[in-house]
Design a protein around this motif. Structure first.
Motif, PDB file in Angstrom:
ATOM      1  N   PRO A 149       0.661  -6.260   7.429  1.00 35.73           N
ATOM      2  CA  PRO A 149       1.409  -5.021   7.612  1.00 35.73           C
ATOM      3  C   PRO A 149       1.477  -4.568   9.064  1.00 35.73           C
ATOM      4  O   PRO A 149       0.769  -5.074   9.935  1.00 35.73           O
ATOM      5  N   VAL A 150       2.349  -3.611   9.306  1.00 40.00           N
ATOM      6  CA  VAL A 150       2.346  -2.833  10.538  1.00 40.00           C
ATOM      7  C   VAL A 150       1.506  -1.597  10.259  1.00 40.00           C
ATOM      8  O   VAL A 150       1.644  -0.972   9.200  1.00 40.00           O
ATOM      9  N   VAL A 151       0.621  -1.246  11.171  1.00 40.66           N
ATOM     10  CA  VAL A 151      -0.264  -0.089  10.999  1.00 40.66           C
ATOM     11  C   VAL A 151       0.135   1.000  11.980  1.00 40.66           C
ATOM     12  O   VAL A 151       0.296   0.743  13.178  1.00 40.66           O
ATOM     13  N   LEU A 152       0.299   2.219  11.480  1.00 36.46           N
ATOM     14  CA  LEU A 152       0.669   3.367  12.307  1.00 36.46           C
ATOM     15  C   LEU A 152      -0.438   4.405  12.289  1.00 36.46           C
ATOM     16  O   LEU A 152      -0.908   4.803  11.222  1.00 36.46           O
ATOM     17  N   ALA A 153      -0.834   4.857  13.478  1.00 43.43           N
ATOM     18  CA  ALA A 153      -1.759   5.981  13.586  1.00 43.43           C
ATOM     19  C   ALA A 153      -0.922   7.252  13.646  1.00 43.43           C
ATOM     20  O   ALA A 153      -0.326   7.561  14.675  1.00 43.43           O
ATOM     21  N   GLN A 154      -0.838   7.986  12.552  1.00 41.67           N
ATOM     22  CA  GLN A 154       0.032   9.158  12.461  1.00 41.67           C
ATOM     23  C   GLN A 154      -0.776  10.437  12.589  1.00 41.67           C
ATOM     24  O   GLN A 154      -1.839  10.587  11.969  1.00 41.67           O
ATOM     25  N   ASP A 155      -0.285  11.360  13.405  1.00 44.38           N
ATOM     26  CA  ASP A 155      -0.922  12.669  13.511  1.00 44.38           C
ATOM     27  C   ASP A 155       0.161  13.723  13.711  1.00 44.38           C
ATOM     28  O   ASP A 155       1.347  13.434  13.573  1.00 44.38           O
ATOM     29  N   GLU A 156      -0.242  14.936  14.032  1.00 50.66           N
ATOM     30  CA  GLU A 156       0.711  16.033  14.209  1.00 50.66           C
ATOM     31  C   GLU A 156       0.884  16.404  15.669  1.00 50.66           C
ATOM     32  O   GLU A 156       1.358  17.495  15.983  1.00 50.66           O
ATOM     33  N   SER A 157       0.533  15.508  16.565  1.00 54.30           N
ATOM     34  CA  SER A 157       0.634  15.798  17.986  1.00 54.30           C
ATOM     35  C   SER A 157       2.083  15.698  18.454  1.00 54.30           C
ATOM     36  O   SER A 157       2.911  15.036  17.813  1.00 54.30           O
ATOM     37  N   ARG A 174      10.572  -6.736  10.721  1.00 53.98           N
ATOM     38  CA  ARG A 174       9.620  -7.818  10.437  1.00 53.98           C
ATOM     39  C   ARG A 174       9.492  -8.108   8.948  1.00 53.98           C
ATOM     40  O   ARG A 174       8.830  -9.075   8.552  1.00 53.98           O
ATOM     41  N   GLY A 175      10.100  -7.268   8.092  1.00 53.55           N
ATOM     42  CA  GLY A 175       9.942  -7.434   6.655  1.00 53.55           C
ATOM     43  C   GLY A 175       8.526  -7.181   6.195  1.00 53.55           C
ATOM     44  O   GLY A 175       8.014  -7.840   5.279  1.00 53.55           O
ATOM     45  N   ALA A 176       7.867  -6.202   6.823  1.00 52.92           N
ATOM     46  CA  ALA A 176       6.455  -5.936   6.555  1.00 52.92           C
ATOM     47  C   ALA A 176       6.262  -4.566   5.925  1.00 52.92           C
ATOM     48  O   ALA A 176       7.094  -3.662   6.075  1.00 52.92           O
ATOM     49  N   ASP A 177       5.144  -4.409   5.230  1.00 53.55           N
ATOM     50  CA  ASP A 177       4.739  -3.089   4.750  1.00 53.55           C
ATOM     51  C   ASP A 177       4.282  -2.249   5.946  1.00 53.55           C
ATOM     52  O   ASP A 177       3.911  -2.794   6.991  1.00 53.55           O
ATOM     53  N   LEU A 178       4.271  -0.941   5.746  1.00 48.42           N
ATOM     54  CA  LEU A 178       3.772  -0.029   6.770  1.00 48.42           C
ATOM     55  C   LEU A 178       2.571   0.724   6.217  1.00 48.42           C
ATOM     56  O   LEU A 178       2.672   1.413   5.200  1.00 48.42           O
ATOM     57  N   ASP A 199      13.898   0.226   2.849  1.00 53.73           N
ATOM     58  CA  ASP A 199      13.371  -1.121   2.619  1.00 53.73           C
ATOM     59  C   ASP A 199      11.894  -1.248   2.980  1.00 53.73           C
ATOM     60  O   ASP A 199      11.269  -2.264   2.660  1.00 53.73           O
ATOM     61  N   VAL A 200      11.343  -0.242   3.634  1.00 55.88           N
ATOM     62  CA  VAL A 200       9.953  -0.309   4.087  1.00 55.88           C
ATOM     63  C   VAL A 200       9.029   0.293   3.036  1.00 55.88           C
ATOM     64  O   VAL A 200       9.142   1.472   2.692  1.00 55.88           O
ATOM     65  N   ALA A 201       8.118  -0.526   2.542  1.00 57.00           N
ATOM     66  CA  ALA A 201       7.102  -0.038   1.601  1.00 57.00           C
ATOM     67  C   ALA A 201       5.990   0.624   2.402  1.00 57.00           C
ATOM     68  O   ALA A 201       5.371  -0.001   3.265  1.00 57.00           O
TER      69      ALA A 201
END
Length: 263
Positions: A149-157, A174-178, A199-201
């Protein structure tokens, strides 16, 4: 942006891995690749009438050309038909690469410098470049994989949206999960991007320990980690302190640093 992918070339194994990653990125984006060797020099050490990047009359020129030729050979192994240019950028590496990135769609650097090579990309470049860059910076570290997968560090900044948009686009292409690492309400800000990228899971994962440790752990088995970087007072705040540096030092896959705010 349709600008080229710019990659820092320093002759190190890490730098050559960055070249190969950059060639793949440029090929899939349909843009050119710029091989950029950043060379620091001092006016006091250069005789009058001698090219500033070749003060010893041939030795340095040969080493620079050899590093660039090796980099081009590595890039063409990945993408034989790629349009490739070579540049020698004279000046402090972060400054000159930052300037080159203003017209780029992506800037790529290795995570470790060459040793003993004059004008090399020194170790702090990866951490300092996002403060000057005009585009996302891909730091090639850990293993490179086209799965996971692609990994996202999500915050409220402030600026979190830029990183989230980059992560969704990358996962889609990339056809990858997030996988979204988040705290509390930050994940609600992703609703519009979920609609734009059906299309992104998306899988959400709350952060229970430190943010940086969670990112390093999530990078195991991932193909990309995406981190938003807020520029403030000439520095990249997400990378200040030992925690931010640990992401680049210990990540198990490449890390995309997506800057926001004025350069």
């Amino acid at each position: 942006m349709n600008g080229p992918v710019v990659v820092g070339v320093d002759g190190s194994p890490s730098g050559l891995a960055a070249v190969e990653a950059a060639a793949w990125e440029a090929d899939r984006r349909g843009v050119g690749l710029e091989l950029a060797h950043a060379l620091t020099w001092s006016k006091e050490l250069v005789p009058a009438g001698v090219a500033p990047w070749d003060p010893d009359g041939g030795g340095l020129r040969d080493r620079v050309n050899e590093a660039l030729a090796d980099a081009e050979w590595r890039a063409r192994r990945v993408a034989p038909d790629l349009a490739i240019t070579r540049e020698v950028l004279v000046g402090e590496p972060v400054t000159v690469l930052g300037s080159a990135s203003r017209a780029a769609s992506l800037t790529v650097v290795g995570s470790r410098p060459a040793h003993g090579m004059r004008g090399r990309l020194h170790g702090s470049v990866a951490g300092r470049l996002p403060a000057r860059a005009g585009c996302p910076v891909l730091v090639v570290c850990g293993r490179q994989s086209r799965s996971g997968p692609v990994v996202l560090a999500q915050d409220e900044s402030p600026g979190a949206h830029e990183a989230a948009e980059f992560a969704f686009a990358e996962a889609s292409e990339r056809g990858a999960d997030l996988v979204v690492l988040h705290r509390t309400a930050a994940v609600r800000a992703l609703s519009g991007l979920r609609e734009r990228y059906p299309d992104v899971a998306v899988r959400t994962r709350p952060v229970r320990s430190s943010r940086h440790r969670s990112l390093v752990e999530a990078s195991v088995g991932a193909q990309l980690v995406v981190v938003g970087v807020r520029r403030r007072n000439g520095s990249a705040t997400a990378l200040s302190g030992p925690g931010g540096r640990a992401i680049l030092r210990h990540a198990h896959c490449p890390v995309a640093l997506v800057p926001s705010g004025k350069v």
